[in-house]
Design a protein around this motif. Structure first.
Motif, PDB file in Angstrom:
ATOM      1  N   VAL A 123     -28.090  32.436 -72.570  1.00  7.86           N
ATOM      2  CA  VAL A 123     -27.365  33.527 -72.718  1.00  7.86           C
ATOM      3  C   VAL A 123     -25.859  33.087 -72.758  1.00  7.86           C
ATOM      4  O   VAL A 123     -24.991  33.348 -73.421  1.00  7.86           O
ATOM      5  CB  VAL A 123     -27.371  34.642 -71.917  1.00  7.86           C
ATOM      6  CG1 VAL A 123     -26.416  35.614 -71.943  1.00  7.86           C
ATOM      7  CG2 VAL A 123     -29.114  35.369 -71.966  1.00  7.86           C
ATOM      8  N   ALA A 124     -25.594  32.408 -71.615  1.00  9.38           N
ATOM      9  CA  ALA A 124     -24.433  31.836 -71.330  1.00  9.38           C
ATOM     10  C   ALA A 124     -24.400  30.456 -70.284  1.00  9.38           C
ATOM     11  O   ALA A 124     -25.362  30.249 -69.792  1.00  9.38           O
ATOM     12  CB  ALA A 124     -23.523  32.880 -70.599  1.00  9.38           C
ATOM     13  N   THR A 129     -17.303  26.984 -71.708  1.00  5.82           N
ATOM     14  CA  THR A 129     -18.262  28.171 -71.748  1.00  5.82           C
ATOM     15  C   THR A 129     -18.902  28.345 -73.056  1.00  5.82           C
ATOM     16  O   THR A 129     -18.329  27.808 -73.946  1.00  5.82           O
ATOM     17  CB  THR A 129     -17.524  29.500 -71.368  1.00  5.82           C
ATOM     18  OG1 THR A 129     -16.666  29.845 -72.250  1.00  5.82           O
ATOM     19  CG2 THR A 129     -16.799  29.493 -69.958  1.00  5.82           C
ATOM     20  N   TYR A 130     -19.974  28.771 -72.815  1.00  6.02           N
ATOM     21  CA  TYR A 130     -20.802  29.221 -74.191  1.00  6.02           C
ATOM     22  C   TYR A 130     -21.485  30.541 -73.938  1.00  6.02           C
ATOM     23  O   TYR A 130     -21.878  31.006 -72.869  1.00  6.02           O
ATOM     24  CB  TYR A 130     -21.806  28.131 -74.245  1.00  6.02           C
ATOM     25  CG  TYR A 130     -23.221  28.601 -75.123  1.00  6.02           C
ATOM     26  CD1 TYR A 130     -24.197  29.420 -74.448  1.00  6.02           C
ATOM     27  CD2 TYR A 130     -22.975  28.373 -76.371  1.00  6.02           C
ATOM     28  CE1 TYR A 130     -25.194  29.819 -75.185  1.00  6.02           C
ATOM     29  CE2 TYR A 130     -24.233  28.774 -77.314  1.00  6.02           C
ATOM     30  CZ  TYR A 130     -25.082  29.594 -76.613  1.00  6.02           C
ATOM     31  OH  TYR A 130     -26.215  29.857 -77.462  1.00  6.02           O
ATOM     32  N   TYR A 131     -21.360  31.205 -75.061  1.00  3.54           N
ATOM     33  CA  TYR A 131     -22.037  32.664 -75.306  1.00  3.54           C
ATOM     34  C   TYR A 131     -23.153  32.732 -76.502  1.00  3.54           C
ATOM     35  O   TYR A 131     -22.735  32.225 -77.272  1.00  3.54           O
ATOM     36  CB  TYR A 131     -21.048  33.608 -75.237  1.00  3.54           C
ATOM     37  CG  TYR A 131     -20.359  33.729 -73.976  1.00  3.54           C
ATOM     38  CD1 TYR A 131     -18.862  33.346 -74.088  1.00  3.54           C
ATOM     39  CD2 TYR A 131     -20.790  34.591 -72.737  1.00  3.54           C
ATOM     40  CE1 TYR A 131     -18.271  33.373 -72.717  1.00  3.54           C
ATOM     41  CE2 TYR A 131     -19.839  34.578 -71.722  1.00  3.54           C
ATOM     42  CZ  TYR A 131     -18.706  33.909 -71.621  1.00  3.54           C
ATOM     43  OH  TYR A 131     -17.873  34.180 -70.442  1.00  3.54           O
ATOM     44  N   VAL A 191     -24.599  38.185 -77.277  1.00  2.00           N
ATOM     45  CA  VAL A 191     -23.842  38.997 -75.930  1.00  2.00           C
ATOM     46  C   VAL A 191     -22.453  38.749 -76.204  1.00  2.00           C
ATOM     47  O   VAL A 191     -21.519  39.126 -75.239  1.00  2.00           O
ATOM     48  CB  VAL A 191     -24.213  38.207 -74.857  1.00  2.00           C
ATOM     49  CG1 VAL A 191     -26.039  38.388 -74.439  1.00  2.00           C
ATOM     50  CG2 VAL A 191     -24.117  36.637 -74.500  1.00  2.00           C
ATOM     51  N   LYS A 192     -21.825  37.932 -77.014  1.00  2.00           N
ATOM     52  CA  LYS A 192     -20.305  37.598 -77.077  1.00  2.00           C
ATOM     53  C   LYS A 192     -19.810  38.918 -77.239  1.00  2.00           C
ATOM     54  O   LYS A 192     -20.065  39.945 -77.970  1.00  2.00           O
ATOM     55  CB  LYS A 192     -20.191  36.819 -78.265  1.00  2.00           C
ATOM     56  CG  LYS A 192     -20.354  35.584 -78.334  1.00  2.00           C
ATOM     57  CD  LYS A 192     -19.982  34.727 -79.458  1.00  2.00           C
ATOM     58  CE  LYS A 192     -20.261  33.349 -79.505  1.00  2.00           C
ATOM     59  NZ  LYS A 192     -19.893  32.479 -80.765  1.00  2.00           N
ATOM     60  N   PHE A 207     -20.676  39.977 -72.366  1.00  2.68           N
ATOM     61  CA  PHE A 207     -21.103  39.325 -71.302  1.00  2.68           C
ATOM     62  C   PHE A 207     -19.792  38.205 -71.097  1.00  2.68           C
ATOM     63  O   PHE A 207     -19.077  37.794 -71.768  1.00  2.68           O
ATOM     64  CB  PHE A 207     -22.221  38.514 -71.436  1.00  2.68           C
ATOM     65  CG  PHE A 207     -23.586  39.501 -71.446  1.00  2.68           C
ATOM     66  CD1 PHE A 207     -23.533  40.923 -71.575  1.00  2.68           C
ATOM     67  CD2 PHE A 207     -24.782  38.845 -71.210  1.00  2.68           C
ATOM     68  CE1 PHE A 207     -24.637  41.573 -71.527  1.00  2.68           C
ATOM     69  CE2 PHE A 207     -26.214  39.649 -71.425  1.00  2.68           C
ATOM     70  CZ  PHE A 207     -25.871  40.915 -71.501  1.00  2.68           C
ATOM     71  N   SER A 208     -19.855  38.020 -69.625  1.00  2.44           N
ATOM     72  CA  SER A 208     -18.618  36.977 -69.126  1.00  2.44           C
ATOM     73  C   SER A 208     -19.176  36.418 -68.076  1.00  2.44           C
ATOM     74  O   SER A 208     -19.545  36.953 -67.097  1.00  2.44           O
ATOM     75  CB  SER A 208     -17.298  37.854 -68.917  1.00  2.44           C
ATOM     76  OG  SER A 208     -16.345  36.889 -68.338  1.00  2.44           O
ATOM     77  N   ILE A 209     -19.171  35.007 -68.137  1.00  2.90           N
ATOM     78  CA  ILE A 209     -19.839  34.019 -67.116  1.00  2.90           C
ATOM     79  C   ILE A 209     -18.399  33.502 -66.662  1.00  2.90           C
ATOM     80  O   ILE A 209     -17.503  33.141 -67.028  1.00  2.90           O
ATOM     81  CB  ILE A 209     -20.509  32.953 -67.733  1.00  2.90           C
ATOM     82  CG1 ILE A 209     -21.080  32.149 -66.620  1.00  2.90           C
ATOM     83  CG2 ILE A 209     -19.687  32.082 -68.623  1.00  2.90           C
ATOM     84  CD1 ILE A 209     -22.344  31.410 -66.998  1.00  2.90           C
ATOM     85  N   LEU A 233     -22.561  36.321 -63.787  1.00  3.49           N
ATOM     86  CA  LEU A 233     -22.727  36.760 -65.254  1.00  3.49           C
ATOM     87  C   LEU A 233     -22.329  38.490 -65.284  1.00  3.49           C
ATOM     88  O   LEU A 233     -23.093  39.187 -64.747  1.00  3.49           O
ATOM     89  CB  LEU A 233     -24.010  36.574 -65.546  1.00  3.49           C
ATOM     90  CG  LEU A 233     -24.078  36.892 -67.063  1.00  3.49           C
ATOM     91  CD1 LEU A 233     -23.225  35.959 -68.152  1.00  3.49           C
ATOM     92  CD2 LEU A 233     -25.711  36.903 -67.662  1.00  3.49           C
TER      93      LEU A 233
END
Length: 118
Positions: A48-49, A58-60, A64-65, A68-70, A81
């Motif tokens: 997911v991230a 970071t990766y998404y 979920v882009k 979501f935020s990591i 998350l």
């Protein structure tokens, strides 16, 4: 040894929000990447991230882009998350995992259930 403990899952209505936490303990590493994965019943595990130790990288997943935020708190050895605008298709068991520099996720948490009702 490394222990990862997730928390923050639960039941939420579509459009709602949840914040997952992953607390790491045990060995420390000079560089690492922490990832969040999820697996729904009958489906393959999906990344997911992820976030690097510095927080720069970071990766998404496309799914979920924008929702979501990591993030990470290095002082607390915790990664978060933040999940907003949740959809029923986000329902899954969410796992955090640690890549301690070997290029693979060697350490995994026990998972936390996220259920989004329509």
């Amino acid at each position: 040894q490394v222990q990862l403990v997730e928390s923050g899952g639960g039941l939420v209505q579509a459009g709602g929000s949840l914040r997952l936490s992953c607390a790491a303990s045990g060995r420390t590493f000079t560089s690492w990447v922490m990832g969040w994965f999820r697996q729904a019943p009958g489906k393959e595990r999906e990344k997911v991230a992820s976030i690097s130790r510095s927080g720069v990288n970071t990766y998404y997943a496309d799914s979920v882009k924008g929702r979501f935020s990591i993030s990470r708190d290095s002082a607390r050895n915790t990664v978060y998350l933040q999940m907003n605008n949740l959809k029923p298709e986000d329902t899954a068991v969410y796992y955090c995992a640690l890549d301690a520099g070997a290029g693979r996720y060697d350490y995994w948490g026990q998972g936390t259930q996220v259920t989004v009702s329509s």
